[in-house]
Scaffold this motif. Structure first.
Motif, short mmCIF file in Angstrom:
data_model
loop_
_atom_site.label_atom_id
_atom_site.label_comp_id
_atom_site.label_asym_id
_atom_site.label_seq_id
_atom_site.Cartn_x
_atom_site.Cartn_y
_atom_site.Cartn_z
N SER A 249 0.82 -1.21 0.00
CA SER A 249 0.00 0.00 0.00
C SER A 249 0.86 1.26 0.00
O SER A 249 0.49 2.27 -0.63
CB SER A 249 -0.93 0.00 1.21
OG SER A 249 -0.19 -0.07 2.43
N GLN A 252 2.01 1.85 -3.52
CA GLN A 252 0.92 2.39 -4.32
C GLN A 252 0.74 3.89 -4.07
O GLN A 252 0.55 4.67 -5.01
CB GLN A 252 -0.37 1.65 -3.99
CG GLN A 252 -0.38 0.20 -4.45
CD GLN A 252 -1.72 -0.46 -4.20
OE1 GLN A 252 -2.76 0.09 -4.54
NE2 GLN A 252 -1.70 -1.63 -3.59
N SER A 253 0.81 4.30 -2.81
CA SER A 253 0.65 5.71 -2.48
C SER A 253 1.72 6.56 -3.17
O SER A 253 1.43 7.62 -3.74
CB SER A 253 0.73 5.93 -0.97
OG SER A 253 -0.36 5.33 -0.31
#
Length: 274
Positions: A249, A252-253
């Motif tokens: 995650s 992805q950010s």
């Protein structure tokens, strides 16, 4: 996985918007002593809809010719090959990544998206970063600042691999390295771990100036904010579960929201290559 000595930096050149990507990829190829392979995926179905098949094909070759010329301006001694390949750009890059040293792609405009907009999982750059068999460089449309190489370190095997790559990047850029560890707002049970991990790799590259910082917060948010002053961000695809088709995650950010080029490391590291 060990990269062959002639494994190239592979670049997907889809349009004129990818020409800045070619320059960045050529710099990476020259720095690591790798050949550069420029690839354009050609859609025959769309070509048959045009008044002349030759027109779209000639336009594709003209784009590659311009890309080759641009790469030559970066380093005239850089070995460069270009190719028009049939099929999906994403699938072709993923397939060719098995024999590549690094794959370079544009960010599909991700970093220019307005805050609050949904992040489409089908974005080509994210698909390639998640599924490639080698590290992936995701470039931005605007040039990065002349800052440090920033690397995220969480103690996992993947982040140690990313740290080794980041050291090599700093060496070849004659720059400094900033190693960043992000912890939640609770008690930090091992405050010395970042310095210990960095020290275990730093002895291979003693000339690189290194800073170590531990910051409290959400990893993705902290990495995005800290990346704004970096020339490149290096992250493991997924620290504790580095399976293909998966990225963490925090990665992805950074891919969606950082204005800085990102190298997502999986598969090989510079230390593995001859």
């Amino acid at each position: 996985m060990t990269a062959a000595s002639d494994a190239p930096v592979l670049v997907g050149v889809g349009s004129e918007q990818d020409l800045p990507l070619v320059r960045l990829a050529a710099q990476e190829a020259a720095a690591f002593g790798r050949p550069l392979r420029l690839m354009h995926s050609f859609d025959w179905g769309e070509a048959f809809k045009a008044p002349s098949i030759a027109g779209p094909h000639d336009a594709a070759q003209d784009l590659l010719d311009r890309a080759v010329e641009l790469a030559g301006k970066v380093d005239e001694s850089l070995p460069v090959r270009d190719e028009i390949a049939e099929g999906s750009t994403v699938e072709t890059l993923i397939r060719r990544s098995e024999a590549a040293f690094l794959v370079a792609v544009g960010d599909s405009g991700m970093s220019t998206r307005q805050p609050g907009c949904a992040n489409p999982a089908e974005t080509p750059a994210v698909q390639v970063a998640a599924r490639a068999g080698c590290p992936v460089l995701v470039a931005r449309r605007d040039p990065p600042p002349e800052g440090p190489v920033l690397v995220g370190v969480d103690g996992s095997t993947g982040s140690r691999q990313a740290l080794r790559w980041a050291f090599e990047c700093a060496v070849r850029r004659a720059g400094r390295l900033v190693a960043l560890r992000v912890v939640d707002r609770g008690h930090d049970e091992n405050p010395e771990i970042l310095a210990e991990i960095v020290a275990s790799v730093a002895d291979r590259q003693p000339a690189v100036p290194v800073e170590c910082h531990t910051i409290r917060g959400t990893p993705g948010n902290v990495l995005v904010e800290q990346s704004r002053s970096a020339q490149v961000v290096v992250l493991a695809a997924r620290g504790h579960q580095p399976g293909r088709g998966m990225i963490g995650s925090a990665v992805q950010s950074v891919l969606y929201h950082s204005p800085t080029p990102v190298i997502v490391v999986r598969g090989i590291t510079p230390a593995d290559s001859p």
